[in-house]
Motif scaffolding. Structure first.
Motif, PDB file in Angstrom:
ATOM      1  N   GLU A  38     -12.085 -11.575 -39.984  1.00  0.00           N
ATOM      2  CA  GLU A  38     -11.329 -12.705 -39.435  1.00  0.00           C
ATOM      3  C   GLU A  38      -9.951 -11.979 -39.136  1.00  0.00           C
ATOM      4  O   GLU A  38      -9.379 -11.522 -39.499  1.00  0.00           O
ATOM      5  CB  GLU A  38     -10.964 -13.333 -40.069  1.00  0.00           C
ATOM      6  N   VAL A  39      -9.526 -12.253 -37.892  1.00  0.00           N
ATOM      7  CA  VAL A  39      -8.168 -12.133 -37.468  1.00  0.00           C
ATOM      8  C   VAL A  39      -7.335 -13.757 -37.408  1.00  0.00           C
ATOM      9  O   VAL A  39      -8.020 -14.426 -36.204  1.00  0.00           O
ATOM     10  CB  VAL A  39      -7.971 -11.461 -36.126  1.00  0.00           C
ATOM     11  N   ILE A  40      -5.684 -12.947 -37.803  1.00  0.00           N
ATOM     12  CA  ILE A  40      -5.442 -14.908 -38.052  1.00  0.00           C
ATOM     13  C   ILE A  40      -4.718 -15.022 -35.797  1.00  0.00           C
ATOM     14  O   ILE A  40      -4.312 -13.971 -35.953  1.00  0.00           O
ATOM     15  CB  ILE A  40      -4.441 -15.395 -39.062  1.00  0.00           C
ATOM     16  N   THR A  41      -4.828 -15.995 -35.908  1.00  0.00           N
ATOM     17  CA  THR A  41      -3.816 -16.032 -34.363  1.00  0.00           C
ATOM     18  C   THR A  41      -3.606 -17.802 -33.873  1.00  0.00           C
ATOM     19  O   THR A  41      -4.338 -18.298 -34.743  1.00  0.00           O
ATOM     20  CB  THR A  41      -4.831 -15.769 -33.317  1.00  0.00           C
ATOM     21  N   VAL A  42      -3.138 -17.878 -33.096  1.00  0.00           N
ATOM     22  CA  VAL A  42      -2.831 -18.848 -33.097  1.00  0.00           C
ATOM     23  C   VAL A  42      -3.562 -19.866 -31.171  1.00  0.00           C
ATOM     24  O   VAL A  42      -4.243 -19.159 -30.252  1.00  0.00           O
ATOM     25  CB  VAL A  42      -1.185 -19.086 -32.289  1.00  0.00           C
ATOM     26  N   PRO A  43      -3.725 -21.673 -30.956  1.00  0.00           N
ATOM     27  CA  PRO A  43      -4.545 -22.137 -30.319  1.00  0.00           C
ATOM     28  C   PRO A  43      -3.310 -21.573 -28.987  1.00  0.00           C
ATOM     29  O   PRO A  43      -4.126 -22.407 -28.354  1.00  0.00           O
ATOM     30  CB  PRO A  43      -4.994 -23.420 -30.953  1.00  0.00           C
ATOM     31  N   ASN A  44      -2.360 -22.206 -29.402  1.00  0.00           N
ATOM     32  CA  ASN A  44      -1.369 -22.260 -28.018  1.00  0.00           C
ATOM     33  C   ASN A  44      -1.178 -20.829 -27.259  1.00  0.00           C
ATOM     34  O   ASN A  44      -0.289 -20.164 -27.213  1.00  0.00           O
ATOM     35  CB  ASN A  44       0.161 -22.948 -28.253  1.00  0.00           C
TER      36      ASN A  44
END
Ligand code: PLP
Length: 364
Positions: free
Chosen positions: A78-84
């Motif tokens: 899993e890689v954490i990022t933002v939806p914006n």
């Protein structure tokens, strides 16, 4: 008065002779792939970023994909990022076989909410992919600390943040940052292009191989590994090489334009430059409760404003399978309804800025 969101022609006019002769030179030499023009640009761009190495790619998307892949990200991770953000951030993660883990953003900077990122880390997490959105670095210190503590890679999406700085350090702040030279970006090619910038010689060398069919430098039909074709085209490197020496000045012009907007828009919610950040204003984003009406009013006055981005990634049809309903990321969702990008480019005049601000005052 007609004011576009970006005006690439205004910039071309100031450098047309240099650009035309650089492109002509590539055509005269019929040397369209690789060569000194590409390596010269890579060296100059690394230097501009205060980093050891830059590896040109054919887009920001492939730069992100290549960097993630080389950090060993793949299926089951899993890689954490933002939806914006622009969809390419998430696409690059999925392309490796890994899963995207969205976390909400900070309401003032529109960048990753570090506490949300901390909470989202689990046994599958392999990397954090902060986006330096609109030209402002995410809060990298705590992000790098979380990564260090949990043994995660950090790849910065700097596609909008050429020359931006965090606590005085030009991006990349951590191991590696990926840039886009899409024509409308702060440093734009005349087609698609991108780069990975890093201080890690191993990562740079591997990236240079991967984007060129796994060849080692100088080899033609020996492929040390299986790569792909994501090279930076020589014509694009020639254009970028002409533009790069102007970038520091163009960035100052953007920052002066932002300061002028800030002064004239005292009653409006204007962008926050965080105390740790040097914002390079790829976009100048204000907020309004009547965003849609304001945007329409500006449009009728000949002013092109934009929304970056109107639909958060977790609510996009492409990510419906993630099952993230409305309400999953309230800060992102609310800002998507209120944000408005005003015209922003170096050549924007004071008269144009005044006109935009007058029209905003009239509509509110
Ligand atoms: C432009 C952009 C990308 C993708 O870059 P391309 O060169 O168009 O592939 C990725 N992330 C962000 C935040 C961008 O703005």
């Amino acid at each position: 008065m007609r004011i576009p969101l970006v005006d690439l022609k205004a910039q071309y006019k100031t450098i047309s002779e240099e650009i035309d002769s650089a492109i002509r030179n590539v055509i005269d030499n019929t040397s369209f792939i690789g060569g000194g023009i590409v390596t010269d640009f890579e060296e100059s761009f690394a230097k501009f970023c205060g980093a050891g190495y830059a590896v040109g790619t054919n887009s920001g998307t492939s730069a992100l994909f290549t960097a993630l892949k080389l950090k060993g990200i793949g299926k089951g991770d899993e890689v954490i990022t933002v939806p914006n953000t622009f969809i390419a951030t998430a696409e690059a993660i999925t392309m490796t076989g890994a899963s995207v883990r969205f976390v909400d953003i900070d309401k003032d900077t529109y960048n990753m909410d570090v506490e949300q990122a901390r909470i989202a880390v689990n046994e599958k997490t392999k990397a954090i992919l902060p986006v330096h959105l609109y030209g402002q670095p995410a809060d990298m210190k705590p992000i790098l600390e979380i990564a260090e503590e949990k043994g995660l890679a950090v790849i910065e999406d700097a596609c909008q943040a050429h020359g931006a700085a965090y606590k005085g350090k030009t991006v990349p702040v951590g191991d590696a940052a990926c840039f886009s030279f899409y024509p409308g970006k702060n440093l734009g090619a005349y087609g698609d292009a991108g780069a990975i910038v890093t201080n890690d010689p191993e990562l740079a060398a591997r990236a240079a191989m991967v984007v060129d069919h796994g060849r080692e430098k100088g080899e033609k039909y020996t492929h040390a590994i299986e790569g792909n074709n994501s090279r930076l085209a020589t014509i694009q490197a020639a254009v970028l090489g002409v533009k790069l020496p102007h970038l520091a000045r163009w960035t100052e012009m953007r920052r002066n334009n932002a300061a002028a907007y800030n002064r004239m828009l005292a009653d409006v919610v204007t962008p926050v430059e965080a105390p740790y950040a040097r914002h390079v204003y790829h976009l100048y984003v204000i907020r309004s409760q009547n965003r849609d009406a304001l945007k329409q009013g500006l449009g009728e006055a000949g002013i092109a404003a934009g929304v970056h981005y109107p639909v958060p990634l977790h609510l996009q049809p492409a990510y419906r399978h993630m099952g993230l309903a409305e309400g999953s990321f309230p800060v992102t969702e609310r800002s998507a309804k209120e944000i408005l990008s005003l015209p922003m480019y170096p050549e924007l005049s004071r008269e144009q800025i005044s006109f935009v601000c007058e029209k905003i005052a009239e509509s509110s």
